[in-house]
Design a protein around this motif. Structure first.
Motif, short mmCIF file in Angstrom:
data_model
loop_
_atom_site.label_atom_id
_atom_site.label_comp_id
_atom_site.label_asym_id
_atom_site.label_seq_id
_atom_site.Cartn_x
_atom_site.Cartn_y
_atom_site.Cartn_z
N SER A 1 36.21 46.50 44.30
CA SER A 1 37.22 45.89 43.43
C SER A 1 38.57 46.60 43.62
N ARG B 1 39.75 47.44 46.35
CA ARG B 1 40.31 46.97 47.63
C ARG B 1 40.74 45.50 47.62
N GLN B 2 40.56 44.84 46.47
CA GLN B 2 40.78 43.39 46.45
C GLN B 2 42.16 43.00 47.04
N ALA B 3 43.23 43.64 46.52
CA ALA B 3 44.58 43.27 46.97
C ALA B 3 44.77 43.65 48.44
N LEU B 4 44.29 44.83 48.83
CA LEU B 4 44.46 45.27 50.22
C LEU B 4 43.78 44.29 51.18
N ALA C 1 43.07 41.13 50.78
CA ALA C 1 43.82 39.86 50.86
C ALA C 1 45.02 40.05 51.80
N GLU C 2 45.70 41.20 51.67
CA GLU C 2 46.87 41.48 52.51
C GLU C 2 46.45 41.60 53.98
N SER D 1 45.77 38.32 55.51
CA SER D 1 47.00 37.56 55.79
C SER D 1 47.72 38.12 57.01
N ASP E 1 42.22 51.71 52.42
CA ASP E 1 40.75 51.62 52.57
C ASP E 1 40.17 52.99 52.96
#
Ligand SMILES: C[S@@+](CC[C@H](N)C(=O)[O-])C[C@H]1O[C@@H](n2cnc3c(N)ncnc32)[C@H](O)[C@@H]1O
Length: 338
Positions: free
Chosen positions: A13, A15-18, A20-21, A24, A321
């Motif tokens: 949880s 790492r969720q934003a990382l 997604a980045e 992308s 990470d």
């Protein structure tokens, strides 16, 4: 829920934003669980493209715990991945290839392709060596090289599977040279190049570091203890705009000893001399015992003594990470502007 599964869920949880980045940015290779800092020393969980790689370094996992790890990661990512378990708790972190606990499906052990910064990389869970073919903690440094290589001549030392060289080529470097003494590692570098056919061709030099860098730096290749040296490829002196120096922690060859604890200078000095005036040298030290501040002072002193004083130095930490509770990352990277 087991303590391990709880720790894994917390790590995922966070790492969720990382993640997604990274997705992308065209990256699907990253660390999902960094046990030493996230509640399970000696355990790592990495994603390499379609492959989910669990590795244990201190003792083998229990089978139920392993299956739960696989399931939790796949549920979190919302993707069916190909699980592989490498127990490396034997001497010298060697993989236990008898797989007493869990045997991966053949497709999980096949040659796969992982992606990072929009580039394709060979991913192979089992090969002659022990480590995966791409070191994930170096991702930010590879990204930096990709953003700063345009028009430059780039020398990638201890190139391994040539990820840094590939990023330089993708960043529109004028010329890229990869150097390593292991033909098998450079062969994967050539595969990586073939997996990115739009990139310009790179040069590969199979040579021991010491004679190669001394020749490039215009220094004599000295005999050691009066002994005759094995044969080595002859190279003309050459200076590069961007030099990347990421050696292993320790390695001995007939030409010298790589020792990041006791003698970084022997590696650094000729690399500095092979860097053009006004050029940049990126150097790494992956030994956890070495403190950043102390090592940086050593590096700056060595540069001054070598007549190549550093105008500006930047520290480049690994991405999130690879968290560090005390801010002391095992992998330290310095960008030296000469
Ligand atoms: C830790 S890896 C380096 C990682 C690499 N820089 C990367 O970008 O992934 C160590 C590499 O150093 C190479 N190596 C070790 N000793 C060497 C030497 N004396 N001369 C040339 N290469 C050497 C090994 O073959 C291996 O590929």
């Amino acid at each position: 829920m087991s303590a391990l599964n709880q720790a894994l869920r917390a790590a995922l949880s966070a790492r969720q934003a990382l993640i997604a980045e990274l997705h992308s940015q065209g990256t699907d290779c990253y660390r999902l669980f960094h046990g030493s800092q996230e509640g399970a020393p000696g355990l790592t969980v990495d994603r390499y493209g379609a492959q989910l790689l669990v590795q244990s370094f201190h003792h083998p996992l229990e089978r139920d715990a392993l299956l739960e790890l696989f399931a939790t990661c796949q549920e979190f990512l919302g993707e069916a991945l190909l699980p592989v378990y490498n127990d490396r708790s034997q001497a010298n972190s060697r993989i236990d290839r008898t797989d007493p606990l869990y045997r991966a499906e053949p497709e999980a052990l096949a040659d796969l392709i992982g992606h990072e910064w929009g580039l394709n990389y060979r991913v192979r869970a089992r090969h002659a060596g022990q480590d995966p073919l791409l070191f994930l903690d170096l991702r930010n440094a590879r990204g930096w090289v990709k953003r700063h290589s345009a028009g430059k001549s780039v020398l990638n030392l201890f190139a391994y599977t040539c990820g840094v060289g590939l990023c330089a080529a993708a960043g529109a470097a004028r010329a890229v040279t990869n150097l390593d003494f292991a033909e098998g590692n450079l062969a994967v570098g050539r595969e990586n190049a073939a997996l990115n056919p739009e990139l310009p061709a790179m040069r590969f030099i199979t040579s021991d570091y010491f004679p190669a860098i001394r020749q490039l730096a215009g220094l004599p290749v000295a005999r050691r203890h009066g002994q005759r040296l094995p044969d080595y490829p002859r190279l003309a002196a050459e200076q590069f705009d961007l030099v990347f120096l990421d050696p292993p922690a320790w390695a001995r060859s007939a030409f010298g000893t790589v020792d990041l604890l006791r003698d970084y200078q022997s590696l650094l000095k000729p690399a500095l001399l092979a860097t053009a005036e006004g050029g940049t040298l990126v150097c790494c030290n992956n030994l956890a015992r070495v403190e950043l501040d102390e090592w940086r002072d050593q590096v700056l002193r060595c540069a001054s003594k070598s007549g190549r004083p550093v105008r500006e130095v930047e520290v480049l930490p690994p991405a999130a990470d690879f968290p560090s509770t005390d801010g002391h990352h095992p992998l330290k990277t310095l960008i030296l502007h000469l």
